[in-house]
Structures are given as structure tokens and as C-alpha cells.
Design a protein around this motif. Structure first.
Motif, short mmCIF file in Angstrom:
data_model
loop_
_atom_site.label_atom_id
_atom_site.label_comp_id
_atom_site.label_asym_id
_atom_site.label_seq_id
_atom_site.Cartn_x
_atom_site.Cartn_y
_atom_site.Cartn_z
N LEU A 27 0.82 -1.21 0.00
CA LEU A 27 0.00 0.00 0.00
C LEU A 27 0.86 1.26 0.00
O LEU A 27 0.53 2.24 -0.67
N ARG A 28 1.97 1.22 0.74
CA ARG A 28 2.81 2.42 0.80
C ARG A 28 3.42 2.78 -0.54
O ARG A 28 3.69 3.94 -0.82
N VAL A 29 3.66 1.77 -1.38
CA VAL A 29 4.21 2.05 -2.71
C VAL A 29 3.10 2.03 -3.77
O VAL A 29 3.37 2.02 -4.97
N LYS A 30 1.85 2.02 -3.31
CA LYS A 30 0.68 2.07 -4.18
C LYS A 30 0.59 0.89 -5.14
O LYS A 30 0.04 1.01 -6.22
N ASN A 31 1.13 -0.25 -4.73
CA ASN A 31 0.95 -1.48 -5.51
C ASN A 31 -0.32 -2.16 -4.99
O ASN A 31 -0.27 -3.10 -4.21
N TYR A 32 -1.47 -1.64 -5.45
CA TYR A 32 -2.74 -2.08 -4.88
C TYR A 32 -3.08 -3.52 -5.23
O TYR A 32 -3.67 -4.23 -4.42
N ASP A 33 -2.69 -3.98 -6.43
CA ASP A 33 -2.97 -5.37 -6.80
C ASP A 33 -2.23 -6.32 -5.86
O ASP A 33 -2.79 -7.33 -5.41
N LEU A 60 -9.65 -2.20 -2.34
CA LEU A 60 -10.43 -2.50 -3.53
C LEU A 60 -11.09 -1.24 -4.09
O LEU A 60 -11.22 -1.07 -5.30
N LEU A 61 -11.49 -0.33 -3.21
CA LEU A 61 -12.07 0.93 -3.67
C LEU A 61 -11.07 1.73 -4.49
O LEU A 61 -11.44 2.40 -5.46
N LYS A 62 -9.79 1.67 -4.11
CA LYS A 62 -8.77 2.44 -4.82
C LYS A 62 -8.62 1.97 -6.27
O LYS A 62 -8.21 2.75 -7.13
N ALA A 68 -16.78 -5.63 -5.16
CA ALA A 68 -15.98 -6.50 -4.29
C ALA A 68 -15.74 -5.82 -2.94
O ALA A 68 -15.77 -6.47 -1.88
N ALA A 69 -15.50 -4.49 -2.96
CA ALA A 69 -15.32 -3.75 -1.70
C ALA A 69 -16.58 -3.81 -0.86
O ALA A 69 -16.53 -4.00 0.36
N ARG A 70 -17.74 -3.65 -1.52
CA ARG A 70 -19.01 -3.73 -0.80
C ARG A 70 -19.15 -5.08 -0.09
O ARG A 70 -19.54 -5.14 1.08
N PHE A 560 -5.26 8.17 2.60
CA PHE A 560 -6.24 7.65 1.65
C PHE A 560 -7.52 7.20 2.33
O PHE A 560 -8.45 6.74 1.68
N SER A 561 -7.56 7.31 3.65
CA SER A 561 -8.72 6.81 4.38
C SER A 561 -9.94 7.70 4.15
O SER A 561 -9.83 8.91 3.98
#
Length: 624
Positions: A27-33, A60-62, A68-70, A560-561
Motif C-alpha cells: 500500500l505504501r508504494v501504491k501497488n494495490y494489486d 479495492l475501492l482504490k 468487491a469492496a461492498r 487515503f482513508s
């Protein structure tokens, strides 16, 4: 997922720690996958923890995976009903859901959202902001629903009955939890337009919610046989996990008496039961007779009824029914009848390639609608072999590979589809390629720049880096990379001897390097690189070797929260730099503050506390 038997919860949490550490580092390096994959692994190892599902949902929202986030917020709410923030997130996403496969599910989601807002606004344990937000959201939903229900009631009272009026009234009533009213008007809408099987799905869903299980299952069973493929698949998913009983078929047929598929399935069920002497054979025969009388084109049922007559030597009854099969055009079925009648068989005509391809297309579309993607792939390949330059077919092949998560193969098919002269096909292919490229590329390039002004030096500095790393096929523990760094300032004060003692912390140079970085482990990443530092003021190049370990950790509500709250972050680096007289420097940068989470820009208010030191005790490198 059930917890692993024999393994205490605290042990499961310890096992999940490593996966979660990787997730937060990603998350810190924005590798969300990567973060999604690690959070998912953490959930598998520690399924009882609501906080992991909550963090996965925000990740998942990002990446735009709202549905899926829901679902993850929903699971987190189930595990921790007291978390009103999670409940509100789930409610908002449920209400805003644009479910791709079922309009009815979206309507049910809006009803769930209204219930949650109603609960939270009356929850004395919730904070004031949550109650206020829930109160506003509830009234925003409930007011228009109430007005719409009255409007549709008035329309039905003063004007002609229409399918749309009953259906719209039923949907609004379901969303407002006026479920008996919803049942009444879903039923009236269905009676007015029986071809709309999706209405039976809606009716069954509401009846089940009312705990009228027998009626609900009858509606769902009728919706699951025949009619709209998507409605049928959703209805099957809502039915009990067993085969229906005879009485359930009968109740479904009372509701939908013209459902031929339902009649046929019941007929064959009764036929198997008659073979075991569980029911009289006359019951199966009666069902087949109903089908043959109401649906002359159903040759299979006609053949079966004729065989039942022949089994009792009632040839007079069998003859007209079997003649219908012989004249019906289904050559394979007709030959089976000829065998039973001791007549010579006819040779079966082989389908032409064009007919086979057309049939494969039809079967592919049906398989996709029903969710049988592997079958769809098989039929699409048959159709593609017959017409290899049909770009719409190629695009469909690419989409199925994508749905099967074979992104590399999907990219190749999308690249072919992009060559289409049809702008719509080429455009869809190009959009899909852009979406898939990050997950399939072997090389990844990142660029960052960090300009800042220092009152200590009365100077404007800038640190920047462009780095391209490579994904190795045999390991994911480290990635080699090439890098170009820039370190400079506006005063251009670095001269002569200061090159070896950069008191202004500006090397006024470009640094080219090759290096390698490890996969994050417990939030720590090791790296090393070798290159050349080229001074843009002196045109002097010297070797530059660097390496070290970086570690970071955060707690609370990050930038990002979507929730407001306090946070703490620390970033710690230990770096060896050959150019600074082979010195090793340590940095610790700590921030604590508050994330408002209400502004249009992502913002934080914080205090900074930083320390810098080095092994050689140089004056410019030791301060707080």
C-alpha cells in the motif's frame, strides 16, 4: 471460511502477520494489486478478523472494484456489528451499487442500505458524526420512496393497470421494506406479463425475506427453469442446496402453469420415480401429455410420451404422437423412433461448416450468459476456426480469457481485435489493453519528485528519481532495476572540495545506476545499486555505490482513508553511500497528526520529528 480446527485464534493471527505486513508495504508504494493479494491471504489465514476485511475493502475501492469492496465491508460488518463506520460504508456502496448482472439484486441492496442507515441513526453507541450522516442518508432515501409509492398507488387507482406501474410500485415498496405491498404488486406484474421471468425472481426474493419459504422457493424454482438466463442463474443460487421435491415442482407450476421446462423436468423426475415404483407411471405420463398438448414443437416430450404408450401396447395412442416426431425435422430423435418402430433408419445429414460455426456462436453466447466460461471458450474457438477474421468474435474470445484470469492470453487476443476496421470493436480492445497492461508487463517504470524549501539553507532543493524494474519469471523475492536520480538546488552552491562533503545536502548531479531491491518482508526492503554520479556543474563523473535497508510502518487513518482520525507514520532508512567518504547514514522520519477525510483534497495535519546521523560524525549529517 471456517477457522482451522485445532489452531487457536492467536496462532492464526501470528501466521497472518507476514501476509499483512506485505500488504501494508504494498500500500505504501501504491501497488494495490499486490496489497489485495496479500490481504486476501491474510483473510484466508485469519478469517475471524474484521479489520483485515475492512482494509481490503478500502484497497479495492482504490482500484475501482466497488462491488468487491461492498462485499468485504458486508463481511466486516457481520464480524463486528458495532463498527458503525464499516456499516455506513457498506450501506452507501449497497445503495450506489450498479450490479452488472442483476437489477433485482441492486434493488435489494438499496433496501439493505435503508435498513442500515435507520439502525445507525438510532444507535446510541455510534458517534455523533455517524448518526448525523445516517440520519441524512435515511431521509434522502426514505422521502423519495414514500412519495413514489403514493404516486404509483394513485396512478393505479385512477388509470389503467399496466405492468410498469405494478412493477415500479413493487420495487419502491421493497426498498422501503413494505414487503407485503411489494409481494402483491410483483405478483400482479407477473400475471400481466408472464414472459418476464425476472419478476418471479424478485417475488421469490421478497417472499423468502418474509420467511414465507414455501411460496418463495416456488417462485424461485419457476424463475430458474426457462425464460431469462440471468434470472435463472440468480434464482438457482438462491434455492436450497438440494434437488427440489415433487411438491415443490407442483407449487411452482401452480404459479407458472405454462412453464414447459418445469413440466418437462417434473415429468422426467416422476418417470425415474415410477421406475422405482415410488409413484404411479400415470403421473409421469400425465405431465408429458400436458407438454405435448401445449407445446407441439417439443419433440423430445412427444417421443417420450409415444414410448410410454408403446410400452403398454397402446399403438393407436402412440401413432399420432410418434408421427409428429418423425415429421418434426430432428433426424437423430426420428431415428430413435424408427428403431422403436422397427423401421429403417435414414442417414444423418452432416452439418456444413457455416452451420457448425453458427451453432458454436449460439452455444458460446448461451454458455457466457449461464456463466460456463470454459464451455464458452471451447465454442468460440470452433467459431473462430471457421471465420478467423471476425474481429467481434476475437474481441469476445479476449473477454472470456480475461474473465478466466488468463490476462496474458487475453492481451494477445485484444491486440488482434484492435486491428479491426470497426471503430467500436477496436476502441473496446484498446481500452481493455490499457486496463490490463500493468498486470502483465515484465517492466515497470516509476517517477517521483520531491521539491522542498529549507530555511536552514535558504535554498530550494529537489530530489527526483526515475526507475524501471523488471519482473523475474522464476522468483518474486527481488527485482533488478535501472535508475536515474537527480539531486540539486537553486543556488548551485556545490563547488570544489564540497563535492566530498556535501554540507548543503545537494550533490548537484545526475546519478545513473543499476541495482536490485528485495521483496518487502515485515515492512523492510533491502536494496543495493552501483553507478556513476555526474556533476552538472563540474562535468565530473565519479563512481557511486549505494545500498541499505528501508523500513516503514503506519497506524491509524492514513491519507487515503475515508474516515477521519489520528494517525502515526514512521519511515526509517539506513543507507551506505560511497561518495560521502564511504559513510553510512541513518534517517528516521516520524509524523503524527490528524486526517480530516472531509476535504475535497486528500489532506493531513501533522507534527514532524526527524533525526539524522552518520557513522563518521560529519557535522552536516547529525541533527534533529
Amino acid at each position: 471460511m471456517a477457522e482451522e480446527p485445532g489452531k487457536p485464534v492467536e496462532n492464526q493471527d501470528a501466521i497472518a502477520y507476514q501476509a499483512l505486513t506485505r500488504a501494508y508495504a504494498e500500500l505504501r508504494v501504491k501497488n494495490y494489486d499486490g496489497a489485495v493479494a496479500d490481504f486476501t491471504e491474510g483473510i484466508r489465514l485469519s478469517p475471524h478478523r474484521a479489520d483485515i476485511r475492512k482494509d481490503l475493502a478500502y484497497t479495492l475501492l482504490k482500484i475501482g472494484e466497488n462491488e468487491a469492496a461492498r462485499d468485504q465491508f458486508g463481511e466486516a460488518m457481520r464480524l463486528n456489528p458495532a463498527d458503525t463506520h464499516v456499516a455506513l460504508e457498506y450501506a452507501f456502496l449497497s445503495f450506489e451499487s450498479v450490479d452488472r448482472t442483476s437489477h433485482g439484486e441492486a434493488i435489494a441492496g438499496k433496501a439493505v442500505a435503508r435498513r442500515i442507515f435507520d439502525r445507525v441513526r438510532h444507535d446510541s453507541a455510534a458517534d455523533d458524526a455517524s448518526r448525523a450522516s445516517a440520519e441524512q442518508a435515511f431521509h434522502n432515501i426514505d422521502g423519495p420512496l414514500e412519495a413514489n409509492i403514493e404516486r404509483w398507488k394513485q396512478a393505479l387507482a385512477t388509470g389503467p393497470e399496466t405492468f410498469s406501474a405494478h412493477f415500479e410500485l413493487a420495487e419502491q415498496a421493497e426498498q422501503r421494506d413494505e414487503l407485503e405491498l411489494a409481494v402483491e404488486h410483483y405478483r400482479r406484474a407477473w400475471q400481466m406479463l408472464p414472459v418476464r421471468k425476472g419478476v418471479l425472481l424478485d417475488l421469490g426474493r421478497v417472499l423468502v425475506h418474509l420467511n414465507r419459504m414455501d411460496e418463495g422457493n416456488a417462485a424461485l424454482l419457476a424463475a430458474s427453469r426457462g425464460g431469462e438466463p440471468r434470472a435463472a442463474e440468480f434464482a438457482k443460487g438462491m434455492l436450497p442446496d438440494r434437488y427440489p421435491f415433487v411438491y415443490e415442482f407442483r407449487r411452482a407450476l401452480e404459479l407458472d402453469p405454462h412453464n414447459i421446462e418445469l413440466h418437462r423436468e417434473l415429468a422426467y423426475l416422476l418417470l425415474r420415480m415410477a421406475d422405482r415404483n415410488e409413484v404411479p407411471a400415470a403421473e409421469a405420463e400425465n405431465e408429458f401429455r400436458i407438454i405435448v398438448d401445449s407445446e407441439p414443437a417439443d419433440l423430445l416430450s412427444a417421443a417420450q410420451l409415444g414410448f410410454l404408450y408403446l410400452g403398454r401396447n397402446e399403438t393407436v395412442k402412440a401413432a399420432p404422437v410418434l408421427k409428429r416426431v418423425l415429421d418434426g425435422g430432428d433426424e437423430e430423435l426420428a431415428n430413435r423412433v424408427r428403431v422403436a418402430l422397427h423401421l429403417p433408419q435414414q442417414l444423418r445429414r452432416t452439418a456444413s461448416p457455416d452451420e457448425a460455426a453458427a451453432e458454436a456462436r449460439i452455444m458460446a453466447d448461451k454458455s457466457i450468459q449461464a456463466g460456463y466460461l470454459k464451455d464458452a471458450l471451447k465454442f468460440l474457438k470452433i467459431a473462430h476456426d471457421a471465420d478467423p477474421v471476425d474481429f467481434s468474435l476475437i474481441l469476445k474470445l479476449a473477454s472470456v480469457y480475461n474473465m478466466l484470469h488468463d490476462d496474458r492470453t487475453a492481451m494477445r487476443w485484444y491486440a488482434l481485435a484492435k486491428q479491426s476496421e470497426d471503430d467500436a470493436v477496436a476502441g473496446k480492445a484498446a481500452t481493455s489493453i490499457n486496463s490490463l497492461r500493468p498486470s502483465t508487463e515484465d517492466f515497470r517504470t516509476t517517477v517521483w519528485s520531491f521539491p522542498m524549501f529549507s530555511t536552514r539553507w535558504h535554498d530550494l532543493f529537489s530530489y527526483a528519481q526515475m526507475k524501471t524494474d523488471m519482473k523475474l519469471k522464476r522468483t518474486n523475492w527481488f527485482r533488478p532495476y535501472i535508475s536515474l536520480r537527480f539531486i540539486g538546488d537553486t543556488k548551485e552552491t556545490l563547488q570544489g572540495s564540497t563535492a566530498s562533503a556535501p554540507q548543503y545536502l545537494s550533490e548537484s548531479s545526475f546519478i545513473t545506476a543499476v541495482g536490485v531491491a528485495s521483496k518487502p518482508v515485515f515492512g523492510a526492503t533491502a536494496w543495493a545499486e552501483a553507478g556513476e554520479s555526474i556533476g552538472y556543474l563540474t562535468d565530473h563523473a565519479i563512481p557511486d555505490y549505494r545500498g541499505g535497508v528501508t523500513w516503514s510502518r503506519s497506524r491509524g487513518e492514513n491519507i487515503f482513508s475515508k474516515e477521519r482520525g489520528f494517525f502515526f507514520e514512521t519511515n526509517d532508512d539506513l543507507v551506505y553511500v560511497s561518495r560521502f567518504d564511504h559513510d553510512t547514514l541513518g534517517y528516521t522520519q516520524n509524523r503524527a497528526g490528524y486526517t480530516p477525510a472531509t476535504l475535497p483534497l486528500q489532506t493531513q495535519l501533522f507534527w514532524n520529528l526527524n533525526f539524522t546521523g552518520d557513522l563518521k560524525r560529519q557535522y552536516w549529517a547529525n541533527f534533529a
